[in-house]
Design an enzyme around this catalytic site. Sequence first.
Site, PDB file in Angstrom:
ATOM      1  N   TYR A  74       0.871  -1.280   0.016  1.00 35.33           N
ATOM      2  CA  TYR A  74       0.019   0.130  -0.066  1.00 35.33           C
ATOM      3  C   TYR A  74       0.636   1.316   0.066  1.00 35.33           C
ATOM      4  CZ  TYR A  74      -4.373  -2.632   0.132  1.00 35.33           C
ATOM      5  OH  TYR A  74      -5.507  -3.266  -0.263  1.00 35.33           O
ATOM      6  N   ARG A  77       2.058   1.886  -3.518  1.00 34.64           N
ATOM      7  CA  ARG A  77       0.533   2.549  -4.370  1.00 34.64           C
ATOM      8  C   ARG A  77       0.437   4.147  -3.990  1.00 34.64           C
ATOM      9  NH1 ARG A  77      -4.074  -1.194  -3.624  1.00 34.64           N
ATOM     10  NH2 ARG A  77      -5.311   0.615  -4.941  1.00 34.64           N
ATOM     11  N   VAL A 111      -9.960   4.348  -4.279  1.00 32.25           N
ATOM     12  CA  VAL A 111      -9.546   4.835  -3.204  1.00 32.25           C
ATOM     13  C   VAL A 111      -8.498   5.699  -3.489  1.00 32.25           C
ATOM     14  CG1 VAL A 111      -9.718   2.497  -1.878  1.00 32.25           C
ATOM     15  CG2 VAL A 111      -7.726   2.933  -2.929  1.00 32.25           C
ATOM     16  N   HIS A 127     -15.025   2.442  -0.856  1.00 32.02           N
ATOM     17  CA  HIS A 127     -13.905   1.385  -0.684  1.00 32.02           C
ATOM     18  C   HIS A 127     -12.973   2.136   0.358  1.00 32.02           C
ATOM     19  CE1 HIS A 127     -15.199  -1.718  -3.937  1.00 32.02           C
ATOM     20  NE2 HIS A 127     -16.056  -1.653  -2.989  1.00 32.02           N
ATOM     21  N   CYS A 149      -6.009   4.075  20.504  1.00 29.58           N
ATOM     22  CA  CYS A 149      -4.499   4.476  20.749  1.00 29.58           C
ATOM     23  C   CYS A 149      -4.062   5.739  20.249  1.00 29.58           C
ATOM     24  CB  CYS A 149      -3.644   3.555  19.977  1.00 29.58           C
ATOM     25  SG  CYS A 149      -4.055   1.659  20.345  1.00 29.58           S
ATOM     26  N   CYS A 165       0.394  -0.245  23.348  1.00 24.83           N
ATOM     27  CA  CYS A 165      -0.288  -1.734  23.441  1.00 24.83           C
ATOM     28  C   CYS A 165       0.317  -2.415  22.270  1.00 24.83           C
ATOM     29  CB  CYS A 165      -1.702  -1.496  23.430  1.00 24.83           C
ATOM     30  SG  CYS A 165      -2.708  -0.878  22.022  1.00 24.83           S
ATOM     31  N   SER A 204     -15.365  -3.317 -13.763  1.00 21.66           N
ATOM     32  CA  SER A 204     -15.769  -4.251 -14.356  1.00 21.66           C
ATOM     33  C   SER A 204     -17.327  -4.797 -13.467  1.00 21.66           C
ATOM     34  CB  SER A 204     -14.982  -5.350 -13.652  1.00 21.66           C
ATOM     35  OG  SER A 204     -14.604  -5.445 -12.385  1.00 21.66           O
ATOM     36  N   PRO A 229     -14.458   0.836 -22.329  1.00 21.19           N
ATOM     37  CA  PRO A 229     -14.022   0.392 -23.553  1.00 21.19           C
ATOM     38  C   PRO A 229     -14.344  -0.951 -23.812  1.00 21.19           C
ATOM     39  CG  PRO A 229     -12.137   1.025 -22.198  1.00 21.19           C
ATOM     40  CD  PRO A 229     -13.461   1.207 -21.502  1.00 21.19           C
ATOM     41  N   ALA A 246     -12.806   6.757 -20.547  1.00 20.61           N
ATOM     42  CA  ALA A 246     -13.432   7.855 -19.732  1.00 20.61           C
ATOM     43  C   ALA A 246     -13.221   9.316 -19.798  1.00 20.61           C
ATOM     44  CB  ALA A 246     -13.415   7.376 -18.157  1.00 20.61           C
TER      45      ALA A 246
END
Length: 258
Positions: A74, A77, A111, A127, A149, A165, A204, A229, A246
């Site tokens: 992540y 990305r 996201v 999402h 926390c 913790c 999709s 497309p 798009a």
Amino acid sequence: MTTLNPDEEALAQARQAVHAASRIAVLTGAGVSAESGVPTFRDAQSGLWASFKPEDLATEDAFRSHPERVWNWYAERRSRLQHVQPNAGHVALADFQQRHPGRLTLITQNVDGLHQRAGSTDVLALHGSIADDRWLDPCALARRPQDACSVTVAQPGQPPQCAECGNLLRPDVVWFGEMLPAEALRAAEYAALRCQVMLVVGTSGAVYPAAGLAHTARQAGAQVWVLNPHPSELDEVAHGFLRGPAAEYLPLIFGEDD
Ligand code: OAD
């Protein structure tokens, strides 16, 4: 008299439907960001799920068993997103919303935050957001359940941790098997029920409950258009198709009248 080809005809019809409607819903997926250079998930060669297994990277179990691996995927990305920009499709939607306040509800599975960066407001991000983190568990030391926390320590390449913790921060995205944010989903369902036109862009249609919004809109009487497309799993729901990218088609649909 000039004759429109089938594509131009469909574009003209979609544009007319959108401009005549007072309640429009747009449901977007990864394809709306493709021309910004953000990979989709299921495109055969370039999609993320062609190179990575979702069960290794996009589930809570994967994070609990290999937190560094998931965190770093992540983080990579996230870092790539800093170098991409919203494209003309994101901008066309944002400009339309600004010109016509309250008329278009934008629902996204993405996201990447590109709709928001283009200027869209009140985006229903089903999402979550890759730019944000949240705690994996409730704080083990908290006296009240709502206490989180507070003190984080971070080692390079590791998810930040609570110094007291040991709780971990995780990306604030929805992983497979998890619930969608309740408020965003409720608002999206409301928009799908009320809209006169729904445009489904760059998805999709493989992931529910997001894809179910197109069915909801159709059953409630909306005119449903798919912009993609390639064929999608939501084609059967659509009254009409726009077979193009798009970033090129959204400005043609949502742009100002000449
Ligand atoms: P997918 O990768 O499943 O689908 C992307 C769609 O975009 C495909 O149908 C492509 O044909 C289409 N596409 C590609 N280029 C396009 C372009 N330039 N213009 C328009 N469309 C284009 O992505 P999603 O449907 O968004 O979930 O995937 C849904 C969810 O599955 C994601 O939100 C993610 C993923 O696992 C989570 O992370 C929870």
